[in-house]
Design a protein around this motif. Structure first.
Motif, PDB file in Angstrom:
ATOM      1  N   GLN A  83       0.834  -1.204   0.000  1.00  0.00           N
ATOM      2  CA  GLN A  83       0.000   0.000   0.000  1.00  0.00           C
ATOM      3  C   GLN A  83       0.869   1.256   0.000  1.00  0.00           C
ATOM      4  OE1 GLN A  83      -3.319   0.138   2.790  1.00  0.00           O
ATOM      5  NE2 GLN A  83      -2.920   2.286   3.238  1.00  0.00           N
ATOM      6  N   VAL A 205     -11.221  -0.958  -6.963  1.00  0.00           N
ATOM      7  CA  VAL A 205      -9.994  -1.729  -6.726  1.00  0.00           C
ATOM      8  C   VAL A 205      -9.238  -1.939  -8.031  1.00  0.00           C
ATOM      9  CG1 VAL A 205      -9.091  -3.986  -6.023  1.00  0.00           C
ATOM     10  CG2 VAL A 205     -10.868  -2.877  -4.659  1.00  0.00           C
ATOM     11  N   TYR A 206      -9.961  -2.181  -9.118  1.00  0.00           N
ATOM     12  CA  TYR A 206      -9.316  -2.490 -10.396  1.00  0.00           C
ATOM     13  C   TYR A 206      -9.400  -1.348 -11.405  1.00  0.00           C
ATOM     14  CZ  TYR A 206      -9.768  -7.078  -8.261  1.00  0.00           C
ATOM     15  OH  TYR A 206      -9.713  -8.130  -7.380  1.00  0.00           O
ATOM     16  N   THR A 277     -14.139  -3.023   0.465  1.00  0.00           N
ATOM     17  CA  THR A 277     -13.076  -3.518   1.334  1.00  0.00           C
ATOM     18  C   THR A 277     -12.223  -2.345   1.794  1.00  0.00           C
ATOM     19  OG1 THR A 277     -11.349  -5.210   1.532  1.00  0.00           O
ATOM     20  CG2 THR A 277     -11.420  -3.959  -0.534  1.00  0.00           C
ATOM     21  N   GLU A 279      -8.486  -0.315   2.154  1.00  0.00           N
ATOM     22  CA  GLU A 279      -7.367  -0.106   1.226  1.00  0.00           C
ATOM     23  C   GLU A 279      -6.288  -1.164   1.434  1.00  0.00           C
ATOM     24  OE1 GLU A 279      -4.564   3.535  -0.447  1.00  0.00           O
ATOM     25  OE2 GLU A 279      -5.734   3.816   1.387  1.00  0.00           O
ATOM     26  N   ASP A 281      -6.683  -4.232   2.668  1.00  0.00           N
ATOM     27  CA  ASP A 281      -7.175  -5.526   2.191  1.00  0.00           C
ATOM     28  C   ASP A 281      -7.207  -5.601   0.673  1.00  0.00           C
ATOM     29  OD1 ASP A 281      -7.624  -6.660   4.723  1.00  0.00           O
ATOM     30  OD2 ASP A 281      -9.552  -5.654   4.902  1.00  0.00           O
ATOM     31  N   SER A 282      -7.399  -4.463   0.017  1.00  0.00           N
ATOM     32  CA  SER A 282      -7.466  -4.466  -1.451  1.00  0.00           C
ATOM     33  C   SER A 282      -6.159  -4.935  -2.081  1.00  0.00           C
ATOM     34  CB  SER A 282      -7.829  -3.068  -1.976  1.00  0.00           C
ATOM     35  OG  SER A 282      -6.740  -2.167  -1.844  1.00  0.00           O
ATOM     36  N   LYS A 283      -5.056  -4.792  -1.358  1.00  0.00           N
ATOM     37  CA  LYS A 283      -3.757  -5.209  -1.901  1.00  0.00           C
ATOM     38  C   LYS A 283      -3.641  -6.729  -1.992  1.00  0.00           C
ATOM     39  CE  LYS A 283      -2.852  -0.967  -2.198  1.00  0.00           C
ATOM     40  NZ  LYS A 283      -3.033  -0.337  -3.539  1.00  0.00           N
ATOM     41  N   LEU A 285      -6.115  -8.490  -3.137  1.00  0.00           N
ATOM     42  CA  LEU A 285      -7.072  -8.865  -4.179  1.00  0.00           C
ATOM     43  C   LEU A 285      -6.492  -8.662  -5.573  1.00  0.00           C
ATOM     44  CD1 LEU A 285     -10.307  -7.178  -2.716  1.00  0.00           C
ATOM     45  CD2 LEU A 285      -9.509  -9.531  -2.386  1.00  0.00           C
ATOM     46  N   ARG A 291      -8.280 -11.655  -9.063  1.00  0.00           N
ATOM     47  CA  ARG A 291      -8.730 -10.616  -9.987  1.00  0.00           C
ATOM     48  C   ARG A 291      -9.712 -11.185 -11.011  1.00  0.00           C
ATOM     49  NH1 ARG A 291      -6.080  -5.840 -12.264  1.00  0.00           N
ATOM     50  NH2 ARG A 291      -4.278  -6.334 -10.974  1.00  0.00           N
ATOM     51  N   VAL A 299     -16.308  -3.697  -7.259  1.00  0.00           N
ATOM     52  CA  VAL A 299     -15.476  -3.889  -6.073  1.00  0.00           C
ATOM     53  C   VAL A 299     -14.726  -2.591  -5.787  1.00  0.00           C
ATOM     54  CG1 VAL A 299     -13.707  -5.298  -4.968  1.00  0.00           C
ATOM     55  CG2 VAL A 299     -15.199  -6.312  -6.707  1.00  0.00           C
ATOM     56  N   TYR A 301     -12.614  -0.002  -2.694  1.00  0.00           N
ATOM     57  CA  TYR A 301     -11.977   0.085  -1.382  1.00  0.00           C
ATOM     58  C   TYR A 301     -12.212   1.482  -0.818  1.00  0.00           C
ATOM     59  CZ  TYR A 301      -7.966   2.648  -3.415  1.00  0.00           C
ATOM     60  OH  TYR A 301      -7.176   3.574  -4.047  1.00  0.00           O
TER      61      TYR A 301
END
Length: 336
Positions: A83, A205-206, A277, A279, A281-283, A285, A291, A299, A301
């Motif tokens: 992060q 997230v993506y 989610t 920030e 936790d997003s790492k 994913l 993905r 999705v 964050y």
């Protein structure tokens, strides 16, 4: 822990001190005190310096010293270092379980070292110790592991140069302030300050795109953090229904976890629904297999930032910046 700390205090165990500013951010309890937003606050505060963040890299599957890079993953360096790397291109991020070795590798090319979660790593003698306590827990009776969540006795706060109460309400009850000051009885040369969390608009997230609508409908909340309750309380104002998918801190999300989440999202009849989610936790994913399962779903964050209570901000900031500037005055700070 008492014997170990006594041996370090008396010099029977060796602690290495460095000739550049080393700021340790840590806590006495296991998880959930807000070390990540506190570290990010210091990055912004000291943005005129060449900073390196050194972490143990909790939850990583590797060992030794690793510098974060474009190909780094959460399994290689940990979710929090990843992060930091994604957010601050001007900051060097490294992981090493041996903090002494990590600092030795970083010191020649940096002006300030931030040690993330190293309050109990006493082999390093940091120049400044910032100790965090979570507001919801500080007034409750706490016990040592394994019966409680304390890593060391509460008296360990006396080693700190500054104590920060995190995740406080925006308006703090005067009686609570008095009780906290009584429990954490610092000398006049040290400061106890209060801070709170500011939640920012959700980002994809993506995609990185902001979530435009104000009402989020049904929110499936995916977390792998120590204490998700403050997040739940915040989200209640923005959603009709909150469905938690809560896992332990730093949980390595699996395909099985994600399939359960996706199935619940698909079978819920609501038209307006998102997956949210943190920030950090997003790492976890971003791996290809996860993905692929989530890519076509909404999705997001929720970024957060730490803010100091207005009455504490000036003195807290000055305490930190004066410490770093003192090295510059005596000629010890390396050039950027």
């Amino acid at each position: 822990m008492r014997v170990r700390n006594f041996f370090y205090d008396q010099g029977l165990f060796k602690a290495v001190e460095f000739d550049i500013p080393v700021i340790c951010i840590g806590n006495l309890a296991v998880g959930g005190a807000g070390k990540t937003p506190a570290t990010e606050y210091l990055v912004h505060l000291l943005q005129d310096y060449k900073i390196a963040i050194l972490s143990r890299g909790y939850g990583r599957k590797t060992k030794g010293f690793i510098m974060a890079g474009p190909q780094s993953t959460a399994s290689e360096i940990g979710d929090e270092p990843l992060q930091y790397y994604h957010k601050y291109q001007q900051v060097s991020v490294a992981v090493c379980e041996d903090r002494v070795e990590g600092i030795r590798r970083l010191r020649a090319h940096h002006q300030v070292i931030l040690l993330d979660d190293a309050y109990q790593h006493r082999a390093v003698k940091a120049g400044f110790y910032l100790l965090l306590f979570e507001f919801d827990r500080i007034l409750k009776r706490q016990f040592m592991l394994p019966s409680g969540n304390l890593r060391e006795p509460l008296s360990g706060y006396k080693r700190a140069d500054a104590v920060l109460i995190t995740k406080s309400p925006a308006l703090i009850n005067r009686l609570d302030q008095i009780a906290i000051h009584k429990k954490i009885n610092l000398p006049a040369s040290k400061r106890l300050s209060f801070s709170f969390i500011r939640y920012l608009p959700p980002l994809g997230v993506y995609t990185g795109e902001a979530l435009a609508r104000r009402s989020w409908g049904v929110v499936f909340v995916l977390t792998g953090i120590a204490n998700p309750e403050p997040l739940y309380r915040h989200l209640e104002a923005f959603c009709d229904t909150l469905i938690p998918f809560a896992y332990p801190d730093h949980h390595p999300f699996s395909e099985r976890d994600m399939r359960a989440l996706v199935a619940a999202w698909q079978h819920h009849p609501a038209k307006e629904k998102i997956i949210l989610t943190t920030e950090k936790d997003s790492k976890r994913l971003l791996s290809d297999n996860i993905r692929d399962l989530l890519l076509n779903l909404p999705v997001f964050y929720l970024p957060i930032a730490m803010e100091l209570a207005p009455k504490d901000k000036f003195s807290f900031d000055k305490h930190i910046t004066d410490y770093v500037a003192s090295f510059k005055r005596i000629g010890k700070l390396p050039e950027a």
